[in-house]
Design an enzyme around this catalytic site. Sequence first.
Site, PDB file in Angstrom:
ATOM      1  N   ASP A 102      41.986  38.548  42.859  1.00 40.57           N
ATOM      2  CA  ASP A 102      42.375  39.507  43.887  1.00 40.57           C
ATOM      3  C   ASP A 102      43.833  39.271  44.298  1.00 40.57           C
ATOM      4  O   ASP A 102      44.725  39.311  43.451  1.00 40.57           O
ATOM      5  CB  ASP A 102      41.395  39.401  45.066  1.00 40.57           C
ATOM      6  CG  ASP A 102      41.533  40.479  46.097  1.00 40.57           C
ATOM      7  OD1 ASP A 102      40.979  41.571  45.882  1.00 40.57           O
ATOM      8  OD2 ASP A 102      42.198  40.247  47.127  1.00 40.57           O
ATOM      9  N   HIS A 267      32.757  41.907  42.797  1.00 42.81           N
ATOM     10  CA  HIS A 267      34.153  41.514  42.945  1.00 42.81           C
ATOM     11  C   HIS A 267      34.308  40.008  43.111  1.00 42.81           C
ATOM     12  O   HIS A 267      35.234  39.411  42.560  1.00 42.81           O
ATOM     13  CB  HIS A 267      34.749  42.239  44.154  1.00 42.81           C
ATOM     14  CG  HIS A 267      36.176  41.900  44.442  1.00 42.81           C
ATOM     15  ND1 HIS A 267      37.204  42.219  43.596  1.00 42.81           N
ATOM     16  CD2 HIS A 267      36.740  41.256  45.506  1.00 42.81           C
ATOM     17  CE1 HIS A 267      38.355  41.801  44.111  1.00 42.81           C
ATOM     18  NE2 HIS A 267      38.095  41.216  45.271  1.00 42.81           N
TER      19      HIS A 267
END
Length: 287
Positions: A102, A267
């Site tokens: 991320d 994620h």
Amino acid sequence: MKISGFEYKRVTVDTGMTLNVAVGGTGRPVVLLHGFPQTHLMWRHVAADLAADHTVICPDLRGYGASDKPADGPYDKRTMAADIVGLARALGHERFALAGHDRGALVAIRAGLDHPDAITHLAALDVLPTLDMWGVLRGASAAVAFHLYLMAQPPGLPERMIAASADDFFGYFLDAWTRDPAAIPADVRAEYLRASREAVPSIVADYRASAGIDAEHDRADREAGRTLAMPVTVMQQDWGAALGYDAAAVWRAWAPDLDHIITSAGHFMAEEAPGEVVKALRALLGR
């Protein structure tokens, strides 16, 4: 909270930042950079495995966790990448492998472009390079990234809005972006929320930079034909299919030596599927 078996240090680097860092293991160095809205703790499973035969370095990025949070920044990824290269050097490592998730992946990409002699291998988990990220978000499909647009606004309103309901805001992503809620247990979730609640201005500044100077840096590199010279592994969800672009092709333009992996995890894959992430990182380190 700490990663079990790791030594904790506060290291001042040549950019002037003091970073909180967990270090464990021995062997070739690997630096692991966390994402949003997390801290270095997101690597706890992966780091423990890699530490069997690597020196594993897990810092909190500037502006996050227990690292410095300068009110005036800067939070561009070029500066944040320089923090990490400086940290590795301060710990005695001129060359090292680098993996980021991320936000940490965006820092890792910038480190690979700006410091190719320092980065031996690079892994990016569940991102696109900044310039491409803005390029693929369009129309109603961009609603999935509403937080990018909120935090891109001028200073003031985003910080006040988020601070007014910080646990709801950051908790939303911890819930919505995971396919296995048990992967982030209650005590870890509480730590992420506490750390994020205390870092609202710097987190917003990090995101705001990606809507401005970070994209400018990417554009300059693209126009100059710069690419990532080291072996690169990208592991991500199948966002390309959802948003209508070829993720592997986007990445290959930046990384000629690319292994592109689609995961079925959510994620937060380093917590949901640590074995899968370790396998990919060990394969990368063997290239």
